[in-house]
Design an enzyme around this catalytic site. Structure first.
Site, short mmCIF file in Angstrom:
data_model
loop_
_atom_site.label_atom_id
_atom_site.label_comp_id
_atom_site.label_asym_id
_atom_site.label_seq_id
_atom_site.Cartn_x
_atom_site.Cartn_y
_atom_site.Cartn_z
N HIS A 45 0.81 -1.15 -0.07
CA HIS A 45 -0.01 -0.04 -0.19
C HIS A 45 0.79 1.31 -0.05
O HIS A 45 0.21 2.20 -0.76
CB HIS A 45 -0.86 0.03 1.18
N TYR B 125 -14.95 6.55 8.51
CA TYR B 125 -13.58 7.05 7.61
C TYR B 125 -14.08 6.72 5.93
O TYR B 125 -14.36 5.38 5.79
CB TYR B 125 -12.49 6.32 8.20
N THR C 179 -4.72 10.86 -0.67
CA THR C 179 -5.97 10.68 -0.35
C THR C 179 -6.27 11.68 0.85
O THR C 179 -5.40 12.28 1.15
CB THR C 179 -6.10 9.19 0.33
#
Length: 698
Positions: free
Chosen positions: A390, A498, A511
């Site tokens: 990630h 979230y 993000t």
């Protein structure tokens, strides 16, 4: 204008050149300066144009003259056939919001989740921060924004990802799935051959910048694409590091506890799918056993980072272990040939789909190299999938790769009638090389973490985003409100939620957080569950949906809450200052962590002639670095929506279990769609009305 003559006068070698030569040199210098000035001016103008985001906040179908003029100017300055990175130098920098605005938005988001006394206390802390320490921290942040391309992204990568000392498996890595209803071939080696060849085709297009830049009225940043291939995360005791190599002509392959180096190029050319299939088959036919410690070596990449960093330093810093480890880390990507069969199949398709997703997320904890940029997993029955690291790229980047790989595999490369790859095989191909190790006994406990994961993939096949759009509602807002409704029905309360939004409108953007639980959504849910009339509920729902869309657009355009507060918190730590407000905000627990990925390259699929070639996207594990107890990722297209629900330890979850919560989500979606759909006229009343009209006409 006499500029060429001026250049001629000041040429340092003017005396040794003829008049004609001086004129040519002066003209070349002048035209070069003019060309660079023109390019610089166009990029500067485009950067200013791309800084305008008013178009996002206009009502659908009502475009202002300002936006029309802006759109025309963007088209003029953008060029006709841009390459992948053509816009990078013209993207604006992420703006730093005012502290006052961020604090105001935070308090607004916190209001529905706090009692009056809690909210009053938090308001006091916020005002104290805003009037004192906040302004000082903001000054340092603005100073950073002046020289950095993005004031958030480097800190986000370092402190959220690379400095995290917990396991990558489940907590950080994510996965992508194969076609849901179709397996193009049941032959494992053949599926691997086409899949690996398609990955190489994508990499070649990436290196040549032939991939079209993603444009949503304006171009999105493509910086994350640079490290998709040839990249590895290296463990460290304090922080990890990302190492990217310019090129790699082989992949590392794991099969039955052994590691192999598989060259994908021979004599200066890329291997054909049939040749890769043959090489994969050679690996599968190799009956040699793994050496002691080799079979579960990759478990080191699945566990905590400090033990892995220490073991790497002690046992893999020299000799044969270093050479073999270098081979894995410098590979283009990692390939896992799995002996299990997966997919939505058999007598329990729903349960098998859950097990398929769970396998892609963590496998057996030792058969994925979680440090590599991505691992291609190919199962015994021909199913495949993806596990991605990630820190180097977010899910939409890898989803773009995987969409291309799946469709190229099935629609362009194809298979023979027997299920093998197409093409010929060169007889001179050297066999894959077995990696050698001298490994002591290493202890790991990563398997116990995978045992705690409760997973469920929920297909919604009755409708997709097309049906939601007919209600004139954003699909994302619709789904987020449905999640809030499902959670309220499940737990009887509201939850801090979230939702990941992207900031790729800006250079090196990644993000931002959208706080999906709002006062407006809570008011709607209370009205719906309290038995209010449909008209009241519809009005409140549209208000909540508009609020959510506004928050999402604010996050996309640099007006989010959490990344700004995160950076202010880091500055306070650098300065040795304590802020009760920031400390409390950043320690909040997100009961629900959600994200969404729409299908990006619809043109690659053929849902009219081949509706069975559909994918259900992918998902995440519960993300511990944001204190999330459960993770919901949804993937949607025109005709379908898929939810990937994951939580840690169902006995300690904030919801009952993922299957029960999945049923609640489906019921909430159906209830909302029924609420918003136009009411069908009563057939009996319509017939009576028609009869009365007919008599009147007579």
């Amino acid at each position: 204008m006499g500029l060429i003559a001026k250049i001629q006068e000041h040429l340092p070698v003017s005396d040794s050149l003829s008049i004609q030569c001086r004129t040519v040199v002066s003209a070349v210098l002048f035209s070069t300066l003019l060309w660079f000035s023109l390019i610089f001016t166009m990029r500067l103008c485009l950067k200013q144009l791309l800084s305008y985001h008013g178009w996002m906040f206009e009502q659908h179908g009502k475009v202002s003259n300002t936006t029309k003029i802006w759109a025309a100017m963007v088209r003029i300055f953008s060029g006709r056939q841009p390459l992948l990175y053509s816009y990078q130098g013209s993207l604006p920098n992420l703006p730093v919001p005012a502290v006052k605005d961020t604090v105001k938005r935070y308090l607004e988001s916190a209001r529905p989740l706090m009692s009056d006394s809690e909210y009053e206390r938090m308001t006091t802390l916020a005002k104290e921060f805003e009037s004192s320490l906040g302004n000082r921290l903001q000054w340092y942040l603005k100073l950073k924004a002046m020289w950095a391309s993005n004031y958030v992204s480097d800190w986000w990568e370092e402190y959220v990802y690379l400095r995290g000392r917990g396991p990558l498996m489940v907590n950080s890595n994510y996965y992508g799935m194969d076609f849901l209803y179709v397996t193009p071939t049941p032959i494992q080696a053949a599926r691997a051959g086409n899949t690996l060849h398609a990955c190489l085709l994508y990499r070649r297009k990436l290196n040549r910048e032939e991939i079209k830049p993603v444009i949503l009225n304006v171009p999105l940043c493509a910086a994350q694409c640079e490290r998709i291939f040839n990249t590895t995360r290296i463990p460290g005791e304090e922080t990890d590091s990302l190492i990217h190599w310019q090129d790699s002509e082989y992949v590392a392959v794991f099969h039955r506890g052994r590691y192999f180096r598989l060259w994908l190029y021979h004599a200066g050319r890329m291997l054909s799918p049939r040749e890769i299939e043959q090489q994969i088959q050679r690996i599968m036919d190799d009956s040699s056993p793994p050496v002691p410690g080799e079979a579960k070596l990759a478990a080191l990449t699945a566990g905590d980072r400090i033990p892995w960093a220490q073991a790497r330093k002690e046992f893999f810093s020299s000799g044969v272990n270093k050479r073999s480890l270098d081979c894995i880390e410098k590979a283009a990507f990692f390939v896992a040939l799995d002996d299990d069969e997966q997919g939505m199949r058999g007598d329990d398709p729903a349960g098998n789909l859950d097990r398929y997703a769970k396998s892609l997320l963590h496998g057996k904890c030792y058969d994925r190299w979680f440090d590599k940029s991505f691992t291609v997993v190919v199962y015994k029955n021909g199913k495949n999938g993806l596990n991605a690291e990630h820190s180097l790229a977010d899910a939409p980047i890898m989803a773009h790769v995987w969409e291309y790989v799946m469709t190229t595999d099935s629609f362009q490369l194809g298979y023979t009638e027997e299920g093998h790859c197409k093409g010929d095989v060169a007889s001179s191909l050297p066999p894959p090389t077995r990696l050698t190790w001298d490994i002591p006994t290493l202890n790991n406990s990563s398997s116990c973490m995978s045992d705690d994961v409760d997973f469920h993939v929920l297909p919604i096949q009755e409708f997709g985003k097309g049906a939601i759009k007919k209600c004139k509602i954003s699909p994302d807002a619709f789904i987020q409100i449905a999640l809030q409704l499902a959670y309220y029905r499940n737990r009887g309360t509201f939850s801090l939620t979230y939702e990941a939004s992207m900031t790729r409108l800006f250079r090196e953007g990644r993000t931002e957080t959208v706080r999906s639980c709002t006062s407006e959504s809570c008011a709607f849910i209370r009205a719906l569950e309290g038995g209010e009339s449909k008209e009241v509920c519809r009005r409140l729902f549209r208000t909540a949906a508009e609020k959510h869309q506004h928050l999402y657009k604010m996050a996309m355009t640099g007006g989010g809450i959490d990344r700004h507060l995160f950076c202010l918190y880091l500055v306070s730590k650098y300065l040795g200052e304590e802020s009760p407000f920031l400390k409390e905000v950043l320690s909040e627990t997100w009961r629900l962590s959600t994200s969404q990925t729409p299908l990006q390259q619809v043109e690659l699929f053929d849902f009219i002639n081949h509706p069975e070639y559909t994918t259900c996207g992918g998902g995440f594990g519960p993300v511990r670095n944001i204190h999330a107890n459960s993770q919901i990722h949804f993937f949607f297209c025109v005709h379908f929506i898929y939810f990937h629900l994951c939580a840690l330890d169902r006995l300690q979850m904030m919801v009952t279990d993922s299957h029960k919560f999945g049923a609640d989500i489906k019921k909430a979606l159906e209830d909302l769609l029924e609420l918003l759909s136009p009411e069908k006229p009563d057939p009996s009343k319509a017939e009576q009305s028609h009869s009365k009209k007919s008599k009147k006409d007579l």
